[in-house]
Design an enzyme around this catalytic site. Structure first.
Site, PDB file in Angstrom:
ATOM      1  N   TYR A 242       0.860  -1.188   0.000  1.00  0.00           N
ATOM      2  CA  TYR A 242       0.000   0.000   0.000  1.00  0.00           C
ATOM      3  C   TYR A 242       0.893   1.234   0.000  1.00  0.00           C
ATOM      4  O   TYR A 242       1.703   1.427   0.903  1.00  0.00           O
ATOM      5  CB  TYR A 242      -0.867  -0.015   1.259  1.00  0.00           C
ATOM      6  CG  TYR A 242      -2.093   0.848   1.177  1.00  0.00           C
ATOM      7  CD1 TYR A 242      -3.320   0.307   0.800  1.00  0.00           C
ATOM      8  CD2 TYR A 242      -2.044   2.197   1.485  1.00  0.00           C
ATOM      9  CE1 TYR A 242      -4.460   1.088   0.738  1.00  0.00           C
ATOM     10  CE2 TYR A 242      -3.176   2.983   1.419  1.00  0.00           C
ATOM     11  CZ  TYR A 242      -4.382   2.425   1.049  1.00  0.00           C
ATOM     12  OH  TYR A 242      -5.514   3.200   0.995  1.00  0.00           O
TER      13      TYR A 242
ATOM     14  N   TYR B 254      -5.704   4.225  -7.678  1.00  0.00           N
ATOM     15  CA  TYR B 254      -5.928   4.235  -6.231  1.00  0.00           C
ATOM     16  C   TYR B 254      -7.259   3.565  -5.933  1.00  0.00           C
ATOM     17  O   TYR B 254      -8.318   4.182  -6.018  1.00  0.00           O
ATOM     18  CB  TYR B 254      -5.926   5.671  -5.716  1.00  0.00           C
ATOM     19  CG  TYR B 254      -6.028   5.779  -4.205  1.00  0.00           C
ATOM     20  CD1 TYR B 254      -5.068   5.209  -3.373  1.00  0.00           C
ATOM     21  CD2 TYR B 254      -7.067   6.477  -3.613  1.00  0.00           C
ATOM     22  CE1 TYR B 254      -5.155   5.323  -1.991  1.00  0.00           C
ATOM     23  CE2 TYR B 254      -7.158   6.601  -2.229  1.00  0.00           C
ATOM     24  CZ  TYR B 254      -6.199   6.027  -1.426  1.00  0.00           C
ATOM     25  OH  TYR B 254      -6.283   6.145  -0.065  1.00  0.00           O
TER      26      TYR B 254
END
Lengths: 388, 109
Positions: free
Chosen positions: A287, A337
């Protein structure tokens, strides 16, 4: 009971990403799920579990935001597993964990996990979406102090790392450059133009020490995956991606939150289950809401010592051809994203060997990391093309 | 002010609802106003109209002498001269008719 390799990811659906306007989160979710089911070679009626990760659309109460009613939008009846989950960026990993447990225990046979969001509008930019403020009460203290955004909070974290360990902006920039190199080979990535360290260093300051090119994108879109038993996955259309290990780590409020993530808890848990060490990891999908998130996460998984992340990421270690290929689709910095589904989706692609020009030859162990809040919530999943 | 637990005599962060050590209710008690610099950042982005004329401005997390961490604006110093561990003092900005805002100020040695 040994859960390693009992469940597998059998389907993946990724919609168009980015500034795609006029569609709701539910629109994206339905499309992504349809794609994932078709990818697996399944019929919709074979789905008996649905796990939903709601995003900003739900927090902002936008029309068409995700909720339990997604079941009805999909026309799914008599489900055996249904839930809305949200531990922010760690949710995708948590969904795969819970889906795998459900499959292994017989609670459900074929579970779809989905994240979709549509926070961007033509008149609303990415910064505004994630800048939320309480106007009254003690919660108003941060906005009254000029602390509105996630980037301000991550800047505080990154600065502490820099002050304690001498980490530099150029080292963070190396992470951004590496991501863009990978993104240039990913047709799904939003930012594919070449990027140099000088470009990073001359990008405008958002919240020092973080520059514009330390920050991720915000995307409209959706990603869905199908989790089923290893046995069933072997009979389906795609090569199975086996779930070898999982873990979660949620540090809570501590004095070292800036420089220590939940990966120190979730990582060893997942690696123990998978019977591997960091040296066995062939590919990392981390991430990367900010460059700093990648750096601190690598330290916390034990790829290098605490404080040595800056030196570790220099000299192209994470880039194509490097020792530790990381965020091979461009990550959230240059790819797209989709919260925790960004690393999860690319991990599935790499484990299948379907990465095209960016495919990493050695793909036997892929580590997937989710991070939510301001380094508050963490999940780890370890995937492999091999059953065990 | 910080939040104090009468049951276990420990202080907690501003905004805590219950004592994180023993789950007892908390009450406000006066604090020393002393802190040390834990970390800082400089906000350049205009995220709110009320701060548009302020950028760039320094924000900081301070470790209060009572123990908790707290993030506020830091005024009276530029970022280049800040060092982790430096002493800070909590003061209040006069906002006219609006409520005063707590801020950190460096303590000159």
């Amino acid at each position: 009971m040994d859960f390693k390799g009992r469940a597998a990811i059998a389907g993946l659906g990724i919609t168009e990403m980015g500034k795609v306007f006029g569609r709701t989160a539910t629109d994206f979710a339905v499309e992504a799920i349809g794609m994932a089911i078709a990818d697996a070679g399944l019929e919709k009626d074979e789905i008996d579990g649905l796990l939903i990760n709601t995003g900003m659309s739900t927090i902002l109460a936008q029309p068409g935001a995700l909720g339990l009613d997604l079941q009805n939008a999909l026309g799914l009846t008599d489900l055996r597993l249904l839930n809305v989950m949200n531990s922010f960026g760690s949710t995708a990993g948590a969904m795969v964990q819970f889906a795998s447990l459900a499959v292994a225990s017989g609670l459900a046979e074929t579970v779809v996990c989905v994240y979709a969001d549509a926070p961007l509008a033509p008149e609303q930019g990415s910064g505004a979406v994630y800048a939320r403020s309480a106007l009254t009460g003690i919660e108003s203290l941060h906005p009254a102090s000029g602390i509105f955004t996630a980037v301000a909070s991550y800047a505080l974290a990154a600065q502490r790392h820099m002050s304690l360990y001498g980490t530099t902006s150029e080292q963070l920039g190396a992470i951004a450059v590496s991501c863009r190199q990978w993104a240039s080979m990913n047709p799904l990535a939003q930012m594919r133009a070449p990027l140099t360290l000088q470009d990073h260093q001359s990008s405008r300051m958002i919240a020092a020490p973080l520059r514009l090119l330390d920050c991720c994108l915000v995307s409209n879109g959706g990603v869905a995956i199908v989790v089923t038993s290893a046995e069933r996955a072997r009979d389906l259309r795609q090569p199975p991606v086996y779930v070898w290990g999982w873990g979660q780590g949620h540090p809570g409020r501590r004095d070292d939150n800036e420089i220590r993530t939940g990966a120190v808890i979730s990582g060893p848990c997942a690696m123990r289950m998978a019977a591997i060490t960091p040296a066995d990891v062939a590919i990392c999908e981390l991430y990367d809401c900010f460059t700093y998130t990648t750096l601190v996460t690598l330290e916390d998984y034990g790829f290098c010592k605490k404080g040595e992340g800056g030196a570790f990421v220099e000299n192209g270690r994470l880039a194509p051809g490097g020792d530790l290929p990381t965020n091979t689709g461009g990550g959230q910095l240059s790819g797209y994203y989709m919260w925790g589904m960004t690393p999860m989706s690319e991990a599935v692609i790499q484990a299948r060997g379907q990465g095209g020009a960016r495919q990493v030859p050695k793909n036997d162990v892929v580590l997937v990391s989710g991070n939510g809040g301001v380094l508050n919530y963490h999940s780890t999943v370890i995937l492999s093309p091999h059953a065990g | 002010m910080v939040q104090h637990c009468d049951a276990c005599q420990r202080d907690s962060m501003v905004g805590a609802k219950y004592c994180p050590h023993c789950l007892s209710p908390l009450r406000w008690v006066p604090a020393s106003s002393r802190a040390t610099l834990h970390t800082y950042a400089v906000v350049h982005q205009k995220s709110h109209p009320g701060f548009a004329d302020e950028v760039p401005y320094v924000i900081a997390t301070g470790k209060l002498a009572e123990g908790p961490l707290m993030s506020l604006r830091l005024i009276g110093s530029d970022a280049a001269s800040l060092r982790i561990g430096a002493p800070l003092q909590v003061g209040f900005l006069d906002n006219g008719e609006a409520e005063p805002t707590p801020v950190f100020r460096p303590v000159s040695s």
